[in-house]
Design a protein around this motif. Structure first.
Motif, PDB file in Angstrom:
ATOM      1  N   GLN B  14       0.815  -1.218   0.000  1.00  0.00           N
ATOM      2  CA  GLN B  14       0.000   0.000   0.000  1.00  0.00           C
ATOM      3  C   GLN B  14       0.852   1.274   0.000  1.00  0.00           C
ATOM      4  OE1 GLN B  14       0.364  -2.043   2.556  1.00  0.00           O
ATOM      5  NE2 GLN B  14      -0.033  -1.112   4.546  1.00  0.00           N
ATOM      6  N   PHE B  15       2.158   1.141   0.246  1.00  0.00           N
ATOM      7  CA  PHE B  15       3.028   2.329   0.290  1.00  0.00           C
ATOM      8  C   PHE B  15       3.959   2.439  -0.919  1.00  0.00           C
ATOM      9  CE2 PHE B  15       1.864   2.509   4.770  1.00  0.00           C
ATOM     10  CZ  PHE B  15       1.782   3.876   4.982  1.00  0.00           C
ATOM     11  N   GLU B  16       3.977   1.373  -1.735  1.00  0.00           N
ATOM     12  CA  GLU B  16       4.983   1.329  -2.791  1.00  0.00           C
ATOM     13  C   GLU B  16       4.907   2.529  -3.743  1.00  0.00           C
ATOM     14  OE1 GLU B  16       5.814  -2.673  -4.433  1.00  0.00           O
ATOM     15  OE2 GLU B  16       6.194  -1.578  -6.299  1.00  0.00           O
ATOM     16  N   GLU B  17       3.704   2.811  -4.282  1.00  0.00           N
ATOM     17  CA  GLU B  17       3.569   3.924  -5.234  1.00  0.00           C
ATOM     18  C   GLU B  17       3.874   5.259  -4.558  1.00  0.00           C
ATOM     19  OE1 GLU B  17       0.156   3.707  -7.816  1.00  0.00           O
ATOM     20  OE2 GLU B  17       0.325   5.834  -8.311  1.00  0.00           O
ATOM     21  N   ASP B  18       3.407   5.380  -3.308  1.00  0.00           N
ATOM     22  CA  ASP B  18       3.663   6.626  -2.577  1.00  0.00           C
ATOM     23  C   ASP B  18       5.156   6.815  -2.299  1.00  0.00           C
ATOM     24  OD1 ASP B  18       1.093   7.468  -2.563  1.00  0.00           O
ATOM     25  OD2 ASP B  18       0.656   6.944  -0.476  1.00  0.00           O
ATOM     26  N   LEU B  19       5.870   5.714  -2.139  1.00  0.00           N
ATOM     27  CA  LEU B  19       7.320   5.838  -1.899  1.00  0.00           C
ATOM     28  C   LEU B  19       8.031   6.433  -3.117  1.00  0.00           C
ATOM     29  CD1 LEU B  19       8.091   2.513   0.022  1.00  0.00           C
ATOM     30  CD2 LEU B  19       8.460   4.829   0.889  1.00  0.00           C
ATOM     31  N   VAL B  20       7.553   6.047  -4.304  1.00  0.00           N
ATOM     32  CA  VAL B  20       8.135   6.606  -5.537  1.00  0.00           C
ATOM     33  C   VAL B  20       7.852   8.106  -5.600  1.00  0.00           C
ATOM     34  CG1 VAL B  20       8.049   6.550  -8.065  1.00  0.00           C
ATOM     35  CG2 VAL B  20       7.978   4.410  -6.773  1.00  0.00           C
ATOM     36  N   LEU B  21       6.607   8.475  -5.338  1.00  0.00           N
ATOM     37  CA  LEU B  21       6.238   9.894  -5.373  1.00  0.00           C
ATOM     38  C   LEU B  21       6.936  10.665  -4.242  1.00  0.00           C
ATOM     39  CD1 LEU B  21       2.426   9.488  -6.162  1.00  0.00           C
ATOM     40  CD2 LEU B  21       4.250  10.089  -7.748  1.00  0.00           C
ATOM     41  N   TYR B  22       7.134   9.997  -3.126  1.00  0.00           N
ATOM     42  CA  TYR B  22       7.849  10.584  -1.982  1.00  0.00           C
ATOM     43  C   TYR B  22       9.287  10.902  -2.389  1.00  0.00           C
ATOM     44  CZ  TYR B  22       9.754  10.777   2.837  1.00  0.00           C
ATOM     45  OH  TYR B  22      10.369  11.148   4.006  1.00  0.00           O
ATOM     46  N   TYR B  23       9.890   9.941  -3.069  1.00  0.00           N
ATOM     47  CA  TYR B  23      11.269  10.123  -3.525  1.00  0.00           C
ATOM     48  C   TYR B  23      11.380  11.344  -4.447  1.00  0.00           C
ATOM     49  CZ  TYR B  23      15.496   9.287  -6.281  1.00  0.00           C
ATOM     50  OH  TYR B  23      16.693   9.428  -6.924  1.00  0.00           O
ATOM     51  N   TYR B  24      10.377  11.516  -5.312  1.00  0.00           N
ATOM     52  CA  TYR B  24      10.414  12.633  -6.269  1.00  0.00           C
ATOM     53  C   TYR B  24       9.792  13.917  -5.716  1.00  0.00           C
ATOM     54  CZ  TYR B  24      11.990   9.461  -9.935  1.00  0.00           C
ATOM     55  OH  TYR B  24      12.720   8.581 -10.688  1.00  0.00           O
ATOM     56  N   GLY B  25       9.401  13.896  -4.455  1.00  0.00           N
ATOM     57  CA  GLY B  25       8.823  15.102  -3.854  1.00  0.00           C
ATOM     58  C   GLY B  25       7.487  15.488  -4.458  1.00  0.00           C
ATOM     59  N   GLU B  26       6.698  14.492  -4.842  1.00  0.00           N
ATOM     60  CA  GLU B  26       5.412  14.767  -5.488  1.00  0.00           C
ATOM     61  C   GLU B  26       4.214  14.466  -4.597  1.00  0.00           C
ATOM     62  OE1 GLU B  26       4.312  16.047  -8.283  1.00  0.00           O
ATOM     63  OE2 GLU B  26       6.099  16.290  -9.518  1.00  0.00           O
ATOM     64  N   LEU B  27       4.447  14.315  -3.300  1.00  0.00           N
ATOM     65  CA  LEU B  27       3.322  14.066  -2.394  1.00  0.00           C
ATOM     66  C   LEU B  27       2.899  15.357  -1.702  1.00  0.00           C
ATOM     67  CD1 LEU B  27       4.195  10.715  -0.533  1.00  0.00           C
ATOM     68  CD2 LEU B  27       2.492  11.075  -2.325  1.00  0.00           C
ATOM     69  N   ALA B  28       1.597  15.439  -1.425  1.00  0.00           N
ATOM     70  CA  ALA B  28       1.096  16.584  -0.661  1.00  0.00           C
ATOM     71  C   ALA B  28       1.646  16.486   0.768  1.00  0.00           C
ATOM     72  CB  ALA B  28      -0.426  16.557  -0.642  1.00  0.00           C
ATOM     73  N   VAL B  29       1.637  17.612   1.483  1.00  0.00           N
ATOM     74  CA  VAL B  29       2.265  17.675   2.813  1.00  0.00           C
ATOM     75  C   VAL B  29       1.760  16.580   3.755  1.00  0.00           C
ATOM     76  CG1 VAL B  29       2.673  19.163   4.824  1.00  0.00           C
ATOM     77  CG2 VAL B  29       2.606  20.154   2.533  1.00  0.00           C
ATOM     78  N   SER B  30       0.431  16.406   3.794  1.00  0.00           N
ATOM     79  CA  SER B  30      -0.144  15.416   4.735  1.00  0.00           C
ATOM     80  C   SER B  30       0.294  13.997   4.360  1.00  0.00           C
ATOM     81  CB  SER B  30      -1.665  15.524   4.732  1.00  0.00           C
ATOM     82  OG  SER B  30      -2.148  15.267   3.428  1.00  0.00           O
ATOM     83  N   GLU B  31       0.266  13.694   3.036  1.00  0.00           N
ATOM     84  CA  GLU B  31       0.677  12.350   2.588  1.00  0.00           C
ATOM     85  C   GLU B  31       2.168  12.139   2.868  1.00  0.00           C
ATOM     86  OE1 GLU B  31      -2.168  11.720  -1.314  1.00  0.00           O
ATOM     87  OE2 GLU B  31      -0.560  13.202  -1.399  1.00  0.00           O
TER      88      GLU B  31
END
Lengths: 187, 173
Positions: B14-31
């Motif tokens: 459940q975190f895999e896709e968010d980890l990619v976006l996290y790495y690229y700084g593409e997540l909203a602040v709360s996420e």
């Protein structure tokens, strides 16, 4: 004050060659770097980016201004690069076979290699990365290059690829997963 | 560094896709804060992130062409643009001439030309109208032709009368 891209496009459409040359000057470095990320070769990147400028020049009449010149032009550029990659696919397959044949076993690479070995290692790494990128489907490769190498936002990439932001995120995730799989040995 | 086992780290699904976006700084602040909290307590996800940090920069091939390259680039581009402009074929010129935005203008011009042509044309033809005397002649021409017809009929009648006169009476032979 310098004219904006759209003003230069309007001038170029009315036959002002200097206006288009100004657009080339503004975007040539960025265009070249994107082309280089696809081609990974200086001369090819130059040819591809220049081809994209020529296509843009010949089809200025199709630019309707709904998106910025930047987005419109880089869409052309990415298409030129993907066309080139499709044409070069056979060559890449040959390189892959060659790379597999010449691959050095991990145990053969020392932890602190001498300079020539380092060069060999760098060459192998570069080749493996090229092959791994080449193996990605075109849209995954595009999303990955534009994000990872060019640092564009998901929103910009979506506009350039004419798709939804969610789709870009999926492409990016799949590309990263595939690359991690292909390049895990270098982690 | 080259690892002997080639299997990549496996993150929580459940975190895999968010980890990619996290790495690229593409997540909203709360996420982003959610992922940060999770990574601190999850070893596999931390390893996944670390692998991305070590692998993904390798995919970027550095290239810094010298200034001479850019100068050549501009000159070459200028030559290609000039050649492309000169080599533009007639049909491309036609296509650019027939741009969608220009069609109403061309249509208006065509209507105007047609209107002018009809106006001038009418004057031209009316100036060559038949004079009034001739007109009168033309009007009576069919009647005149009828007169001829009647004249012919009169002659035929006269001939009948003559024939009748020339024919001996029945029973006189």
């Amino acid at each position: 004050m310098q004219p904006g891209d759209e003003e230069l496009v309007a001038l170029a459409r009315n036959g002002d060659h200097n206006a288009f040359e100004e657009l080339v000057e503004r975007h040539k470095q960025k265009a070249y770097r994107i082309a280089f990320d696809f081609a990974r070769d200086r001369e090819e990147a130059k040819d591809l980016s220049q081809e994209a400028f020529l296509r843009a020049y010949m089809h200025l009449g199709n630019f309707d201004g709904r998106s910025g010149f930047y987005t419109w032009f880089y869409r052309i550029l990415v298409n030129v690069c993907l066309d080139y990659k499709r044409r070069a696919k056979r060559t890449a397959a040959e390189e892959f076979n060659e790379a597999v044949e010449n691959q050095v076993e991990p145990s053969q690479v020392s932890q602190k290699p001498a300079s020539p070995d380092q060069q060999v290692f760098a060459g192998q790494l570069s080749r493996k990365v090229s092959i791994a990128l080449e193996a990605l489907p075109p849209r995954q490769r595009t999303a990955f290059i534009l994000k990872n190498n060019q640092g564009l936002s998901i929103k910009e990439i979506a506009a350039m690829m004419q798709t939804a932001e969610g789709t870009v995120k999926v492409h990016l995730h799949r590309a990263v997963t595939a690359l991690r799989q292909s390049l895990a040995e270098f982690a | 560094m080259i690892r002997h086992d080639k299997s990549p780290a496996v993150a929580c699904e459940q975190f895999e896709e968010d980890l990619v976006l996290y790495y690229y700084g593409e997540l909203a602040v709360s996420e982003r804060s959610t992922v940060t909290d999770h990574v601190q307590s999850c070893e596999p996800c931390r390893l996944y992130l670390k692998e991305m940090e070590s692998i993904l920069p390798l995919t970027v091939k550095p290239d810094e062409p010298p200034q001479a390259f850019w100068d050549d680039y501009s000159q070459e581009m200028r030559r290609k643009l000039t050649a492309a402009g000169a080599g533009e074929s007639w049909w491309q010129s036609l296509i650019s001439f027939l741009q969608p935005w220009a069609i109403p203008a061309y249509a208006t011009a065509a209507v105007a030309v047609l209107a002018i042509t009809l106006t001038i044309g009418k004057g031209f033809w009316s100036s060559k109208e038949v004079p009034q005397e001739d007109e009168a002649f033309m009007e009576i021409l069919p009647a005149a032709e009828n007169l001829d017809f009647f004249k012919t009929m009169e002659v035929l009648d006269a001939m009948d009368v003559l024939e009748e006169m020339g024919t001996p009476a029945k029973g006189s032979v």
